[in-house]
Enzyme design. Structure first.
Site: not given
Ligand code: NAP
Length: 490
Positions: A164-165, A188-189, A241-242, A263-264
């Site tokens: 989402w960020n 999936k966003p 994501g995370s 990309e974590l």
């Molecule tokens: P997140 O909780 O890992 O979620 C990311 C995506 O994964 C969302 O679309 C989420 O869906 C989905 N998701 C969550 N649990 C899942 C599962 N069990 N199975 C399948 N999909 C699942 O991360 P976030 O809070 O959205 O984003 C912040 C993180 O992203 C931070 O750690 C940040 O550092 C990292 N990030 C990294 C980069 C990079 O380029 N390295 C760039 C941007 C962000 P829902 O939201 O619909 O639940």
């Protein structure tokens, strides 16, 4: 505050209201019943709903992507590039609407959203051009009557999950190279920020993207993620994501041995040496730390400042941080919006409490903003212990914690003492030191005398537990290409 879709939407003031889509996009059709609510983090007001799709609909999207693949991968690079260029043109044409939509669902200030839309579109333009430069190789054969040719071919159907960020750029940084390479995509966003994604899909349709090439499903992350990671028709999975979720999804990909890009999370160190231009370091720190309310993966998370400039830097950073205007991103002067949700707020508060418990002192902020909700004051803490949570974990909030160091070796050791390895920053005017530090930091990206490192022309990605693979630049398209060696016996 009102809790109706109409009033929240009215406040956004879209010139093209149809850019706001409450349905998913599969096989060129808008489908699904809007059920799941989406809120504006600045007001908690209801923006609208999105479909709550699951396994069956995701499988349908995969089937559409698979059906579209043969024609799309054999289209000429120029055809793909023309569509991608037009897609970028449309993003820029509707930049203001897309920015307002993004601010409403994500909370970042409008100026940042406008910047993100331009950045997001740039991946369409860049990778459209790169599509024409997917060169193979000829290799001298091991005998005079043998030839070896290396072909690069699209990987196939891609599954993608984004956070989402950065609701637009994290999508285009994947689908730009994927679609340019000749792949088809099911994405999936985040359920928190689906409307930017759906508006981008609409503009793709208008740019001439054939049905099935790009599909979006919204709904429960787990079942959708299962299909995208476990379905054998998907040959490549890309995730931003995370780190914990990335690890889990990578493990799910093992059963079908997919190509994987991750990309974590980061935990970026920001080093300021005695020989730095302190004003420039403060300006870089403000950009790197407080952009998007500290919710970027490349956010400076730990500040290591050398003895000689520690007090000067701390005072100037606190003054600049406390001057930031906090508020609703749709209001003109806002420089820092809300945190995305209550969970994010609790994490920030826990990190600050832990740092204070470890002896840190408050220079500014360290409390929720008087506006309430998830607004948090820009915060600078000094004398933070290197083992405080603030240094060990990604805070993802507007909190700068300062740690003092004495020698260059100490600074590099402290900076590398992390399982993350995404971005790092350093400020020094000593040329030799700038090289030693750049080479010594165990990170995928180093900002040397700059707090801004994101551009489509440079490779973006991490080492260690921050990920696998690179996005952007000439390297980004390689993630979506397989190498095939053709052996010819004359
Ligand atoms: P997140 O909780 O890992 O979620 C990311 C995506 O994964 C969302 O679309 C989420 O869906 C989905 N998701 C969550 N649990 C899942 C599962 N069990 N199975 C399948 N999909 C699942 O991360 P976030 O809070 O959205 O984003 C912040 C993180 O992203 C931070 O750690 C940040 O550092 C990292 N990030 C990294 C980069 C990079 O380029 N390295 C760039 C941007 C962000 P829902 O939201 O619909 O639940």
């Amino acid at each position: 505050m009102a809790d109706t879709t109409t009033s929240e939407l009215g406040r956004i003031g879209l010139k093209r209201p149809d850019l706001f889509r409450e349905q998913c996009y599969i096989d060129g059709k808008w489908m699904g019943e809007p059920k799941h609510p989406v809120r504006n983090p600045a007001t908690a007001g209801l923006l609208g709903h999105i479909p709550n799709l699951g396994k069956a609909e995701t499988e349908r999207a995969v089937a559409a992507a698979e059906a579209a693949l043969p024609k799309w991968r054999s289209a000429s690079a120029r055809t793909r590039a023309d569509i991608l260029r037009k897609w970028n043109d449309l993003m820029l044409k509707h930049q203001e609407d897309l920015a307002r939509l993004m601010t409403a669902e994500q909370g970042k200030p409008l100026a940042e959203s406008r910047g993100e839309i331009a950045y997001a579109g740039s991946f369409f333009e860049w990778f459209g051009e790169e599509a024409k430069r997917v060169y193979g190789d000829t290799i001298p054969g091991p005998a005079s009557d043998r030839r070896i040719i290396v072909l690069k071919q699209p990987v196939g159907v891609v599954g993608a999950i984004t956070p989402w960020n950065f609701p637009a750029a994290m999508i285009t940084r994947k689908i730009g190279p994927g679609i340019a390479a000749g792949c088809t995509v099911v994405l999936k966003p985040s359920e928190l920020t689906p409307y930017s994604a759906l508006a981008i899909a609409l503009l793709g349709e208008e740019a001439g993207l054939p049905p099935g090439v790009f599909n979006i499903v919204t709904g429960d992350a787990e079942p959708i993620g299962r299909v995208l990671t476990e379905d054998p028709r998907i040959r490549k999975f890309t995730f931003t994501g995370s780190t914990p979720v990335g690890k889990k999804l990578a493990a799910q990909c093992a059963g079908t041995v997919k190509r994987v890009s991750l990309e974590l999370g980061g935990n970026a160190p920001f080093l300021v040496f005695d020989d730095a231009d302190v004003d420039a370091a403060v300006a870089g720190a403000i950009i790197s730390k407080f952009r998007n309310t500290g919710q970027t993966c490349v956010c400076a998370n730990r500040f290591f400042v050398q003895d000689g400039v520690y007090d000067t830097f701390a005072k100037a950073l606190a003054e600049n941080a406390s001057a930031l205007v906090v508020g609703d991103g749709l209001a003109g002067l806002t420089q820092q919006g809300p945190l995305i949700n209550d969970k994010a707020m609790r994490k920030v508060q826990a990190h600050v409490a832990d740092a204070l418990g470890h002896g840190a002192k408050v220079l500014t902020g360290a409390k929720p903003d008087s506006q309430g909700g998830t607004f948090y004051q820009p915060t600078v803490l000094r004398d933070v212990a290197p083992d405080a949570l603030l240094c060990r974990e990604e805070t993802f909030g507007p909190v700068a914690g300062l740690v003092r160091f004495k020698t260059e070796e100490d600074a590099i050791r402290l900076a590398n003492d992390s399982r993350a390895g995404l971005a790092a920053y350093a400020y020094t005017r000593d040329l030799a030191r700038s090289w030693r530090v750049s080479e010594g930091l165990e990170y995928g990206m180093v900002g040397m005398n700059t707090g801004l490192i994101s551009t489509e022309v440079s490779p973006f990605g991490g080492v260690k537990e921050s990920g696998i693979g690179r996005e952007g630049s000439k390297y980004g398209i390689e993630e979506y290409l397989n190498i095939k060696a053709v052996f010819v016996q004359l």
